[in-house]
Design a protein around this motif. Structure first.
Motif, PDB file in Angstrom:
ATOM      1  N   ALA A 140       0.829  -1.205   0.000  1.00 49.38           N
ATOM      2  CA  ALA A 140       0.000   0.000   0.000  1.00 49.38           C
ATOM      3  C   ALA A 140       0.861   1.252   0.000  1.00 49.38           C
ATOM      4  CB  ALA A 140      -0.925   0.001   1.218  1.00 49.38           C
ATOM      5  N   LYS A 141       2.110   1.111   0.458  1.00 53.30           N
ATOM      6  CA  LYS A 141       3.026   2.253   0.522  1.00 53.30           C
ATOM      7  C   LYS A 141       4.075   2.216  -0.583  1.00 53.30           C
ATOM      8  CE  LYS A 141       2.664   2.697   5.559  1.00 53.30           C
ATOM      9  NZ  LYS A 141       3.418   2.697   6.842  1.00 53.30           N
ATOM     10  N   GLY A 142       4.560   1.027  -0.905  1.00 49.79           N
ATOM     11  CA  GLY A 142       5.607   0.919  -1.908  1.00 49.79           C
ATOM     12  C   GLY A 142       5.917  -0.529  -2.226  1.00 49.79           C
ATOM     13  N   MET A 143       6.888  -0.724  -3.086  1.00 47.46           N
ATOM     14  CA  MET A 143       7.238  -2.050  -3.580  1.00 47.46           C
ATOM     15  C   MET A 143       7.948  -2.874  -2.510  1.00 47.46           C
ATOM     16  SD  MET A 143       7.255  -4.304  -5.907  1.00 47.46           S
ATOM     17  CE  MET A 143       8.191  -5.728  -6.478  1.00 47.46           C
ATOM     18  N   ILE A 144       7.630  -4.164  -2.436  1.00 48.28           N
ATOM     19  CA  ILE A 144       8.405  -5.072  -1.612  1.00 48.28           C
ATOM     20  C   ILE A 144       9.730  -5.338  -2.325  1.00 48.28           C
ATOM     21  CG2 ILE A 144       6.430  -6.120  -0.452  1.00 48.28           C
ATOM     22  CD1 ILE A 144       6.522  -8.400  -2.458  1.00 48.28           C
ATOM     23  N   GLU A 145      10.609  -6.097  -1.705  1.00 47.93           N
ATOM     24  CA  GLU A 145      11.981  -6.240  -2.210  1.00 47.93           C
ATOM     25  C   GLU A 145      12.032  -7.205  -3.403  1.00 47.93           C
ATOM     26  OE1 GLU A 145      11.581  -4.053   0.873  1.00 47.93           O
ATOM     27  OE2 GLU A 145      11.106  -6.152   1.217  1.00 47.93           O
ATOM     28  N   HIS A 146      11.979  -6.648  -4.606  1.00 46.82           N
ATOM     29  CA  HIS A 146      11.832  -7.459  -5.812  1.00 46.82           C
ATOM     30  C   HIS A 146      12.945  -8.485  -6.033  1.00 46.82           C
ATOM     31  CE1 HIS A 146      11.238  -7.952 -10.370  1.00 46.82           C
ATOM     32  NE2 HIS A 146      10.245  -8.562  -9.755  1.00 46.82           N
ATOM     33  N   PRO A 147      14.221  -8.177  -5.738  1.00 48.15           N
ATOM     34  CA  PRO A 147      15.261  -9.195  -5.956  1.00 48.15           C
ATOM     35  C   PRO A 147      15.085 -10.447  -5.108  1.00 48.15           C
ATOM     36  CG  PRO A 147      16.230  -7.010  -5.776  1.00 48.15           C
ATOM     37  CD  PRO A 147      14.799  -6.878  -5.358  1.00 48.15           C
ATOM     38  N   SER A 170       7.004  -1.456 -13.299  1.00 50.13           N
ATOM     39  CA  SER A 170       6.023  -2.481 -13.634  1.00 50.13           C
ATOM     40  C   SER A 170       6.015  -3.624 -12.624  1.00 50.13           C
ATOM     41  CB  SER A 170       6.281  -3.043 -15.036  1.00 50.13           C
ATOM     42  OG  SER A 170       5.185  -3.796 -15.484  1.00 50.13           O
ATOM     43  N   ASP A 171       7.123  -3.831 -11.918  1.00 52.49           N
ATOM     44  CA  ASP A 171       7.136  -4.855 -10.879  1.00 52.49           C
ATOM     45  C   ASP A 171       6.172  -4.485  -9.751  1.00 52.49           C
ATOM     46  OD1 ASP A 171       8.788  -2.709 -10.278  1.00 52.49           O
ATOM     47  OD2 ASP A 171      10.342  -3.918  -9.321  1.00 52.49           O
ATOM     48  N   TYR A 172       6.093  -3.202  -9.435  1.00 48.45           N
ATOM     49  CA  TYR A 172       5.159  -2.738  -8.407  1.00 48.45           C
ATOM     50  C   TYR A 172       3.716  -2.936  -8.865  1.00 48.45           C
ATOM     51  CZ  TYR A 172       3.127   0.425  -4.880  1.00 48.45           C
ATOM     52  OH  TYR A 172       2.384   0.972  -3.851  1.00 48.45           O
ATOM     53  N   ASP A 173       3.451  -2.608 -10.120  1.00 47.83           N
ATOM     54  CA  ASP A 173       2.119  -2.820 -10.682  1.00 47.83           C
ATOM     55  C   ASP A 173       1.747  -4.298 -10.622  1.00 47.83           C
ATOM     56  OD1 ASP A 173      -0.251  -2.233 -12.574  1.00 47.83           O
ATOM     57  OD2 ASP A 173       0.930  -3.683 -13.716  1.00 47.83           O
ATOM     58  N   PHE A 174       2.689  -5.172 -10.951  1.00 45.84           N
ATOM     59  CA  PHE A 174       2.417  -6.612 -10.941  1.00 45.84           C
ATOM     60  C   PHE A 174       2.044  -7.083  -9.541  1.00 45.84           C
ATOM     61  CE2 PHE A 174       3.862 -10.959 -10.171  1.00 45.84           C
ATOM     62  CZ  PHE A 174       3.154 -11.645 -11.146  1.00 45.84           C
ATOM     63  N   GLN A 212       1.365   7.028 -10.427  1.00 44.89           N
ATOM     64  CA  GLN A 212       0.320   6.645 -11.374  1.00 44.89           C
ATOM     65  C   GLN A 212      -0.283   5.284 -11.003  1.00 44.89           C
ATOM     66  OE1 GLN A 212       1.700   6.600 -15.436  1.00 44.89           O
ATOM     67  NE2 GLN A 212      -0.211   5.766 -16.240  1.00 44.89           N
ATOM     68  N   ILE A 213       0.593   4.359 -10.630  1.00 46.13           N
ATOM     69  CA  ILE A 213       0.148   3.022 -10.246  1.00 46.13           C
ATOM     70  C   ILE A 213      -0.671   3.073  -8.962  1.00 46.13           C
ATOM     71  CG2 ILE A 213       0.965   0.770  -9.429  1.00 46.13           C
ATOM     72  CD1 ILE A 213       3.374   1.198 -11.408  1.00 46.13           C
ATOM     73  N   LYS A 214      -0.216   3.862  -7.996  1.00 44.21           N
ATOM     74  CA  LYS A 214      -0.954   3.988  -6.730  1.00 44.21           C
ATOM     75  C   LYS A 214      -2.351   4.548  -6.957  1.00 44.21           C
ATOM     76  CE  LYS A 214       2.731   4.340  -3.296  1.00 44.21           C
ATOM     77  NZ  LYS A 214       3.329   5.169  -2.230  1.00 44.21           N
ATOM     78  N   GLN A 215      -2.455   5.538  -7.837  1.00 41.30           N
ATOM     79  CA  GLN A 215      -3.777   6.092  -8.118  1.00 41.30           C
ATOM     80  C   GLN A 215      -4.655   5.051  -8.801  1.00 41.30           C
ATOM     81  OE1 GLN A 215      -4.029   9.281 -10.943  1.00 41.30           O
ATOM     82  NE2 GLN A 215      -6.135   9.750 -10.442  1.00 41.30           N
TER      83      GLN A 215
END
Length: 240
Positions: A140-147, A170-174, A212-215
């Motif tokens: 809800a706040k930001g991306m988790i640790e993608h690696p 796009s990883d956050y969007d996914f 943009q993704i958050k909105q």
């Protein structure tokens, strides 16, 4: 459960300084049922020479121009045959027991579809910066640790991979899309990967895409998005 095949994807373009660190971390894994996929964007700086030294450990290799980092990741995902898929970009590297740790969690929690853990972060200079790890509620706040993320291949097959409309986030969007679809996340309280700052996720375009993704997912209002965009653009002009 027998040893499940884990597909690891590395995306690289002209990074001869960092690619060997990534390759070495794959070769030194304590878990060996690995399908290693390398997607190169057409490097011309010596990266290919380094990759050739590790060809015995690379299952699938492609070197050709692409439409950006997520296009390259999607290529790798489409070729993967493992039950789990992890993505570790050039310059970043796994802990030696990362895959073994993830597979153990996968065996213990068959209901989960996305596994992720703790990330050790370094400055671009190599100096230690921090250790971070967030549960999926942090999305809800930001991306988790993608690696540190490993996704069941069936999830990509059912719901698609990365949206190429986003060039930096796009990883956050996914992950938000998976959260909205009620896909089950499993947080592993252990360092799985190591990451160097200064990449694409720190660019102004990535910050604007994140807004943009958050909105899009209803996490912030349009008014707040516009306000933060103005602040980001102002700071970018001042190079703060």
């Amino acid at each position: 459960m027998e040893s499940p095949l884990v597909s690891i994807i590395t995306v690289v373009y002209n990074n001869k300084q960092g690619i060997e660190k990534t390759l070495s971390s794959i070769v030194s894994q304590t878990y060996t049922a690995i399908e290693y996929i390398v997607i190169d964007g057409g490097s011309s700086d010596g990266t290919l020479d380094i990759l050739s030294r590790y060809q015995a450990h690379i299952s699938i290799f492609i070197s050709e121009p692409d439409e950006g980092i997520y296009d390259a990741m999607n290529k790798g995902i489409s070729l993967a045959t493992g039950e789990l898929i992890g993505i570790i970009n050039s310059g970043d590297f796994y802990e030696k027991d990362a895959l073994e740790t993830v597979v153990n969690s996968y065996r213990e929690h068959p209901e989960a579809a996305i596994f992720h853990g703790v990330l050790r972060v370094f400055e671009a200079t190599g100096a230690f910066k921090s250790i971070i790890g967030n549960h999926s509620s942090f999305l809800a706040k930001g991306m988790i640790e993608h690696p540190t993320c490993f996704v069941k291949r069936e999830i990509f097959q059912q719901h698609g991979a990365f949206n190429l409309a986003y060039k930096s986030s796009s990883d956050y969007d996914f992950m938000l899309r998976m959260k909205e679809l009620k896909v089950s996340f499993m947080f592993i309280e252990k360092i799985l990967a190591n990451y160097y700052t200064g990449g694409i996720s720190f660019q102004t375009t990535a910050l604007l895409e994140t807004l943009q993704i958050k909105q899009h997912y209803g996490l912030i209002s349009k008014f707040k998005k516009v306000l933060i965009e103005q602040i980001i653009s102002f700071r970018a002009k001042l190079k703060i």
